[in-house]
Scaffold this motif. Sequence first.
Motif, PDB file in Angstrom:
ATOM      1  N   ALA A 141      -1.802 -16.167  -5.463  1.00  0.00           N
ATOM      2  CA  ALA A 141      -0.405 -15.877  -5.514  1.00  0.00           C
ATOM      3  C   ALA A 141      -0.233 -14.483  -5.852  1.00  0.00           C
ATOM      4  CB  ALA A 141       0.431 -16.678  -6.529  1.00  0.00           C
ATOM      5  N   GLN A 142      -1.193 -13.916  -6.233  1.00  0.00           N
ATOM      6  CA  GLN A 142      -1.082 -12.324  -6.583  1.00  0.00           C
ATOM      7  C   GLN A 142      -0.281 -11.478  -5.654  1.00  0.00           C
ATOM      8  OE1 GLN A 142      -4.363 -13.601  -6.001  1.00  0.00           O
ATOM      9  NE2 GLN A 142      -4.793 -12.559  -4.241  1.00  0.00           N
ATOM     10  N   ARG A 143      -0.412 -11.865  -4.246  1.00  0.00           N
ATOM     11  CA  ARG A 143       0.075 -11.114  -3.232  1.00  0.00           C
ATOM     12  C   ARG A 143       1.791 -11.125  -3.203  1.00  0.00           C
ATOM     13  NH1 ARG A 143       0.451  -7.602   0.009  1.00  0.00           N
ATOM     14  NH2 ARG A 143      -1.359  -6.887  -1.189  1.00  0.00           N
ATOM     15  N   ALA A 144       2.191 -12.505  -3.823  1.00  0.00           N
ATOM     16  CA  ALA A 144       3.866 -12.506  -4.067  1.00  0.00           C
ATOM     17  C   ALA A 144       4.096 -11.900  -4.984  1.00  0.00           C
ATOM     18  CB  ALA A 144       3.968 -14.100  -4.413  1.00  0.00           C
ATOM     19  N   PHE A 145       3.143 -11.706  -6.091  1.00  0.00           N
ATOM     20  CA  PHE A 145       3.525 -10.835  -7.340  1.00  0.00           C
ATOM     21  C   PHE A 145       3.900  -9.390  -6.888  1.00  0.00           C
ATOM     22  CE2 PHE A 145       1.972  -8.589 -10.759  1.00  0.00           C
ATOM     23  CZ  PHE A 145       3.226  -8.804 -11.876  1.00  0.00           C
ATOM     24  N   VAL A 146       2.795  -8.640  -6.023  1.00  0.00           N
ATOM     25  CA  VAL A 146       2.935  -7.281  -5.709  1.00  0.00           C
ATOM     26  C   VAL A 146       4.072  -7.132  -4.555  1.00  0.00           C
ATOM     27  CG1 VAL A 146       0.729  -6.716  -6.591  1.00  0.00           C
ATOM     28  CG2 VAL A 146       1.100  -7.465  -4.095  1.00  0.00           C
ATOM     29  N   VAL A 147       4.246  -8.259  -3.675  1.00  0.00           N
ATOM     30  CA  VAL A 147       5.394  -8.229  -3.012  1.00  0.00           C
ATOM     31  C   VAL A 147       6.684  -8.121  -3.577  1.00  0.00           C
ATOM     32  CG1 VAL A 147       6.530  -9.290  -1.100  1.00  0.00           C
ATOM     33  CG2 VAL A 147       4.171  -8.936  -0.857  1.00  0.00           C
ATOM     34  N   ALA A 148       6.902  -9.071  -4.445  1.00  0.00           N
ATOM     35  CA  ALA A 148       8.072  -9.135  -5.333  1.00  0.00           C
ATOM     36  C   ALA A 148       8.510  -7.716  -5.939  1.00  0.00           C
ATOM     37  CB  ALA A 148       7.997 -10.175  -6.345  1.00  0.00           C
ATOM     38  N   ARG A 149       7.432  -7.220  -6.337  1.00  0.00           N
ATOM     39  CA  ARG A 149       7.394  -5.878  -7.323  1.00  0.00           C
ATOM     40  C   ARG A 149       8.142  -4.751  -6.436  1.00  0.00           C
ATOM     41  NH1 ARG A 149       2.093  -2.772  -9.838  1.00  0.00           N
ATOM     42  NH2 ARG A 149       3.245  -0.741 -10.540  1.00  0.00           N
ATOM     43  N   VAL A 150       7.813  -5.063  -5.123  1.00  0.00           N
ATOM     44  CA  VAL A 150       8.041  -3.776  -4.129  1.00  0.00           C
ATOM     45  C   VAL A 150       9.554  -4.352  -3.706  1.00  0.00           C
ATOM     46  CG1 VAL A 150       7.910  -3.090  -1.666  1.00  0.00           C
ATOM     47  CG2 VAL A 150       5.788  -3.302  -3.208  1.00  0.00           C
ATOM     48  N   LEU A 151       9.795  -5.450  -3.433  1.00  0.00           N
ATOM     49  CA  LEU A 151      11.044  -5.864  -2.874  1.00  0.00           C
ATOM     50  C   LEU A 151      12.286  -5.727  -4.119  1.00  0.00           C
ATOM     51  CD1 LEU A 151      10.310  -9.362  -1.120  1.00  0.00           C
ATOM     52  CD2 LEU A 151      10.841  -6.901  -0.181  1.00  0.00           C
ATOM     53  N   ARG A 152      11.851  -5.556  -5.410  1.00  0.00           N
ATOM     54  CA  ARG A 152      13.091  -5.302  -6.329  1.00  0.00           C
ATOM     55  C   ARG A 152      13.737  -4.073  -5.960  1.00  0.00           C
ATOM     56  NH1 ARG A 152      10.503  -4.697 -11.971  1.00  0.00           N
ATOM     57  NH2 ARG A 152       9.008  -3.525 -10.830  1.00  0.00           N
ATOM     58  N   ASP A 153      12.876  -2.846  -5.371  1.00  0.00           N
ATOM     59  CA  ASP A 153      13.089  -1.638  -5.021  1.00  0.00           C
ATOM     60  C   ASP A 153      13.545  -1.355  -3.536  1.00  0.00           C
ATOM     61  OD1 ASP A 153      13.007  -0.960  -7.812  1.00  0.00           O
ATOM     62  OD2 ASP A 153      10.731  -0.741  -7.542  1.00  0.00           O
ATOM     63  N   HIS A 154      13.052  -2.042  -2.796  1.00  0.00           N
ATOM     64  CA  HIS A 154      13.078  -1.704  -1.279  1.00  0.00           C
ATOM     65  C   HIS A 154      13.183  -3.187  -0.419  1.00  0.00           C
ATOM     66  CE1 HIS A 154      11.670   2.229  -2.261  1.00  0.00           C
ATOM     67  NE2 HIS A 154      10.608   1.607  -2.831  1.00  0.00           N
ATOM     68  N   ASP A 155      14.028  -2.895   0.462  1.00  0.00           N
ATOM     69  CA  ASP A 155      14.353  -4.025   1.605  1.00  0.00           C
ATOM     70  C   ASP A 155      12.971  -4.005   2.436  1.00  0.00           C
ATOM     71  OD1 ASP A 155      16.499  -5.019   0.900  1.00  0.00           O
ATOM     72  OD2 ASP A 155      17.704  -3.858   2.123  1.00  0.00           O
ATOM     73  N   TYR A 184       0.947  -1.134   0.076  1.00  0.00           N
ATOM     74  CA  TYR A 184       0.093   0.051   0.008  1.00  0.00           C
ATOM     75  C   TYR A 184       0.830   1.373  -0.008  1.00  0.00           C
ATOM     76  CZ  TYR A 184      -4.565  -2.438   1.057  1.00  0.00           C
ATOM     77  OH  TYR A 184      -5.438  -3.278   1.058  1.00  0.00           O
ATOM     78  N   VAL A 185       1.817   1.170   0.749  1.00  0.00           N
ATOM     79  CA  VAL A 185       2.988   2.223   0.831  1.00  0.00           C
ATOM     80  C   VAL A 185       3.733   2.457  -0.345  1.00  0.00           C
ATOM     81  CG1 VAL A 185       4.872   3.288   1.897  1.00  0.00           C
ATOM     82  CG2 VAL A 185       2.985   2.466   3.609  1.00  0.00           C
ATOM     83  N   ALA A 186       4.200   1.462  -0.842  1.00  0.00           N
ATOM     84  CA  ALA A 186       5.369   1.757  -2.236  1.00  0.00           C
ATOM     85  C   ALA A 186       4.483   1.675  -3.369  1.00  0.00           C
ATOM     86  CB  ALA A 186       6.297   0.495  -2.250  1.00  0.00           C
ATOM     87  N   LEU A 187       3.490   1.129  -3.551  1.00  0.00           N
ATOM     88  CA  LEU A 187       2.666   1.270  -4.961  1.00  0.00           C
ATOM     89  C   LEU A 187       1.431   1.763  -4.975  1.00  0.00           C
ATOM     90  CD1 LEU A 187       3.038  -2.757  -5.577  1.00  0.00           C
ATOM     91  CD2 LEU A 187       4.272  -1.011  -6.379  1.00  0.00           C
ATOM     92  N   GLY A 188       1.303   2.920  -3.739  1.00  0.00           N
ATOM     93  CA  GLY A 188       0.131   3.840  -3.780  1.00  0.00           C
ATOM     94  C   GLY A 188       0.548   4.989  -4.652  1.00  0.00           C
ATOM     95  N   ASP A 189      -0.574   6.101  -4.520  1.00  0.00           N
ATOM     96  CA  ASP A 189      -0.474   7.275  -5.232  1.00  0.00           C
ATOM     97  C   ASP A 189       0.929   8.146  -5.020  1.00  0.00           C
ATOM     98  OD1 ASP A 189      -2.712   7.380  -6.576  1.00  0.00           O
ATOM     99  OD2 ASP A 189      -3.743   8.979  -5.324  1.00  0.00           O
ATOM    100  N   ARG A 190       1.410   8.039  -3.910  1.00  0.00           N
ATOM    101  CA  ARG A 190       2.760   8.620  -3.508  1.00  0.00           C
ATOM    102  C   ARG A 190       3.774   7.797  -2.768  1.00  0.00           C
ATOM    103  NH1 ARG A 190       7.354  11.035  -2.639  1.00  0.00           N
ATOM    104  NH2 ARG A 190       7.379  13.222  -2.368  1.00  0.00           N
ATOM    105  N   ASN A 191       4.755   7.162  -3.500  1.00  0.00           N
ATOM    106  CA  ASN A 191       5.730   6.431  -2.608  1.00  0.00           C
ATOM    107  C   ASN A 191       6.720   7.325  -1.998  1.00  0.00           C
ATOM    108  OD1 ASN A 191       7.797   4.829  -1.835  1.00  0.00           O
ATOM    109  ND2 ASN A 191       8.215   3.668  -3.872  1.00  0.00           N
ATOM    110  N   PRO A 192       6.787   7.210  -0.626  1.00  0.00           N
ATOM    111  CA  PRO A 192       7.276   8.158   0.005  1.00  0.00           C
ATOM    112  C   PRO A 192       8.942   7.808   0.080  1.00  0.00           C
ATOM    113  CG  PRO A 192       6.208   6.565   1.741  1.00  0.00           C
ATOM    114  CD  PRO A 192       6.072   6.358   0.276  1.00  0.00           C
ATOM    115  N   LEU A 193       9.290   6.655  -0.158  1.00  0.00           N
ATOM    116  CA  LEU A 193      10.568   6.363   0.012  1.00  0.00           C
ATOM    117  C   LEU A 193      11.883   6.810  -1.015  1.00  0.00           C
ATOM    118  CD1 LEU A 193       9.753   2.701   0.899  1.00  0.00           C
ATOM    119  CD2 LEU A 193      10.977   4.157   2.314  1.00  0.00           C
ATOM    120  N   ARG A 194      13.006   6.946  -0.734  1.00  0.00           N
ATOM    121  CA  ARG A 194      14.010   7.163  -1.606  1.00  0.00           C
ATOM    122  C   ARG A 194      14.373   5.801  -2.282  1.00  0.00           C
ATOM    123  NH1 ARG A 194      16.050  10.468   2.777  1.00  0.00           N
ATOM    124  NH2 ARG A 194      16.115  12.690   2.185  1.00  0.00           N
TER     125      ARG A 194
END
Length: 408
Positions: free
Chosen positions: A348-362, A289-299
Amino acid sequence: MDLPLGTGTIDVSLPDCEVTVARPAGSTPVDVRTAAERALEDSIGAPLADRVDPDDDVAIVVTDITRKAPDDVLLDVLLERLEACDVARGQVTVVIGLGLHRPMTDEEIEAMLGPHADLAINHDPESVVEVGTVADGDVPVEIGEPVVEADTVLSTGVVEPHQYAGFSGGAKTVVIGAGSESIIRYTHGPEMLAREGVRLGRVEGNPFRETIDRAGDLAGLDFSINLSYGPSGVLGVRAGEGRRVVRELASIARDALSVPIDRAYDAVVCGVGAPKDANLYQATRAATYVALGDRNPLREGGRIVVPAALPEGVGDGTGEQRFYRRLSGASDPESLYEQMRTGYEPGAQRAFVVARVLRDHDLSVTNSEAPEVVEECLMHAADGVVDALEPGSEVLVIPDALNTLLVD
């Protein structure tokens, strides 16, 4: 500061970090019963009395244990109104909308529904009936037999931010909660999730939401009573035609839950709490929700930290186990994401979106009862929040990450 963990809280102190706290403004909470009774009196569209006959068999689809919903109160109010319409209690079946989550135990059902637990049955995704198709006839819409066989179909639900539907609620409780793998496979597949408009917080022009609403028509959903949450409690309750109920409550929630973000942070700490931190499958919603929302606040390369109790580990349902197998069997997030872009099984879609986030963020999960499961799933486990952060970090803390919309 206090952050949620399970049904309680933990005290988190970050003296070596520069901390900003994101708290939605919210609004004055309402009493659920009073608001539900008022919503039924002033329903959106035709009132319930016009949608049910005294001799009808009625199915009420309710949310399961993974949703924070006062279904006992909503159900009580609905049953009172049905009785006023001369529908006897014995004509009502309450179907627990599990989707691909595990069945609820008798004890859990009693705790959730109180004196109405005797009316409830768990949805069986193997016992479904096709009621039509979506996607130009390519995808069958299959709904549980108790719902299909009912003369009138009602639903409860929570209109809360949702990664794919924009906001949950309305027809989603029936179509996904009391549906089969076919519609979940289509709506949660990589092709749908990659489409423009499928995003957190968006209802209008969202292909996922539109598909769910069309499927709800085929399922025969007659009437919904939903609510939305804010920081201090329930923001409002609406009842009536499902599409309009969702849109009204989504508008209320969006105004109350939005927090503008005008800078980037080294790390984000996401509060979750019960019931969503019961297992890793649900708790990872905070990160996506944080990384794939309207505004990702992370560097770039920023870290996400999620305190989560995880008494159920990864989770016991079909979807949860498929999520676990995908993540635990992968060597790295990038290869898993590329592999899953070609397709995956429902759940398994949750693994898909989690992997999408983990590509950019720990992603670090702290304070859990299942650190070994966390480590197996390409994430990091830490004893506490402070252990997961580098001293001197600029940190955004979101006490209620699942009910906060970060916007520009």
